[in-house]
Write a protein that holds these residues in place. Structure first.
Motif, PDB file in Angstrom:
ATOM      1  N   ALA A  16       0.837  -1.200   0.000  1.00 28.27           N
ATOM      2  CA  ALA A  16       0.000   0.000   0.000  1.00 28.27           C
ATOM      3  C   ALA A  16       0.873   1.252   0.000  1.00 28.27           C
ATOM      4  CB  ALA A  16      -0.915   0.009   1.225  1.00 28.27           C
ATOM      5  N   VAL A  17       0.272   2.379  -0.370  1.00 20.93           N
ATOM      6  CA  VAL A  17       0.924   3.689  -0.254  1.00 20.93           C
ATOM      7  C   VAL A  17       0.850   4.024   1.234  1.00 20.93           C
ATOM      8  CG1 VAL A  17       0.885   6.099  -0.974  1.00 20.93           C
ATOM      9  CG2 VAL A  17       0.103   4.323  -2.561  1.00 20.93           C
ATOM     10  N   VAL A  72       5.215  11.232  -7.224  1.00 25.65           N
ATOM     11  CA  VAL A  72       5.577  10.469  -6.039  1.00 25.65           C
ATOM     12  C   VAL A  72       4.309  10.333  -5.208  1.00 25.65           C
ATOM     13  CG1 VAL A  72       6.997  10.404  -3.958  1.00 25.65           C
ATOM     14  CG2 VAL A  72       7.939  11.362  -6.057  1.00 25.65           C
ATOM     15  N   LEU A  73       3.890   9.095  -4.964  1.00 22.01           N
ATOM     16  CA  LEU A  73       2.702   8.830  -4.154  1.00 22.01           C
ATOM     17  C   LEU A  73       3.145   8.469  -2.748  1.00 22.01           C
ATOM     18  CD1 LEU A  73       0.587   6.618  -6.614  1.00 22.01           C
ATOM     19  CD2 LEU A  73       0.878   9.107  -6.569  1.00 22.01           C
ATOM     20  N   VAL A  74       2.584   9.155  -1.759  1.00 25.23           N
ATOM     21  CA  VAL A  74       2.976   8.991  -0.363  1.00 25.23           C
ATOM     22  C   VAL A  74       1.740   9.003   0.524  1.00 25.23           C
ATOM     23  CG1 VAL A  74       5.224  10.095  -0.723  1.00 25.23           C
ATOM     24  CG2 VAL A  74       3.270  11.480  -0.066  1.00 25.23           C
ATOM     25  N   GLU A  99      -4.128   3.293   0.081  1.00 24.08           N
ATOM     26  CA  GLU A  99      -4.677   2.465  -0.996  1.00 24.08           C
ATOM     27  C   GLU A  99      -3.653   1.404  -1.378  1.00 24.08           C
ATOM     28  OE1 GLU A  99      -6.318   4.144  -4.583  1.00 24.08           O
ATOM     29  OE2 GLU A  99      -7.139   5.856  -3.486  1.00 24.08           O
ATOM     30  N   ALA A 100      -4.140   0.291  -1.871  1.00 28.06           N
ATOM     31  CA  ALA A 100      -3.253  -0.725  -2.427  1.00 28.06           C
ATOM     32  C   ALA A 100      -2.477  -0.078  -3.579  1.00 28.06           C
ATOM     33  CB  ALA A 100      -4.052  -1.914  -2.937  1.00 28.06           C
ATOM     34  N   ILE A 101      -1.225  -0.441  -3.734  1.00 29.52           N
ATOM     35  CA  ILE A 101      -0.373   0.203  -4.731  1.00 29.52           C
ATOM     36  C   ILE A 101      -0.971   0.120  -6.136  1.00 29.52           C
ATOM     37  CG2 ILE A 101       1.857   0.072  -5.927  1.00 29.52           C
ATOM     38  CD1 ILE A 101       3.109  -0.571  -3.176  1.00 29.52           C
ATOM     39  N   GLY A 102      -1.423  -1.049  -6.552  1.00 28.48           N
ATOM     40  CA  GLY A 102      -1.993  -1.189  -7.895  1.00 28.48           C
ATOM     41  C   GLY A 102      -3.195  -0.287  -8.098  1.00 28.48           C
ATOM     42  N   GLU A 103      -4.049  -0.217  -7.098  1.00 29.19           N
ATOM     43  CA  GLU A 103      -5.232   0.633  -7.168  1.00 29.19           C
ATOM     44  C   GLU A 103      -4.832   2.111  -7.219  1.00 29.19           C
ATOM     45  OE1 GLU A 103      -8.562   1.457  -3.873  1.00 29.19           O
ATOM     46  OE2 GLU A 103      -8.487  -0.628  -4.552  1.00 29.19           O
TER      47      GLU A 103
END
Length: 125
Positions: A16-17, A72-74, A99-103
């Motif tokens: 997840a992020v 960059v997602l954090v 959120e789950a990384i793929g989502e």
């Protein structure tokens, strides 16, 4: 047709992020397109948030580590790092926290045009 996007994700668990920008010791870097995402590599960094102060040398290292990414997602990011990323042409986003990384990557890609347009806006205008 849009080209793929390279996106760094701050994650504690690889699922997840889930990591604050300033506490991240590792960024997972993905190539993302309409067909999905692919892990490119994991990049180790020194965390720069030192509880009330910051290590600017570590921040420079993080900026260098994500320099080829457009976003960059954090889980959380402060205004200072957000602005430093913006100067480099990188979107810093806490919008997909937990959120789950793929989502999260799919959601980022779906809203990519809006994120990049916001990055290009001149705040002085």
């Amino acid at each position: 047709m849009q080209k793929s996007a390279r996106v760094a994700v701050a994650t504690k668990d690889g699922l997840a992020v889930s990591e604050h920008f300033g506490h991240a010791k590792l960024f997972h870097v993905y190539d993302v397109d309409a067909d999905g995402h692919r892990l490119v590599e994991k990049r180790e960094v020194a965390h720069y948030c030192l509880g009330g102060s910051s290590d600017q040398g570590a921040l420079a290292g993080i900026l260098a580590a994500v320099a080829d990414c457009e976003a960059v997602l954090v889980a959380k990011i402060g205004d200072g790092p957000t602005e430093k990323l913006k100067v480099k042409g990188i979107v810093g986003l806490g919008d997909y926290a937990w959120e789950a990384i793929g989502e999260a990557l799919a959601h980022y890609h779906a809203g990519r045009d809006a994120h990049l347009a916001a990055l290009a806006e001149d705040p002085a205008a």
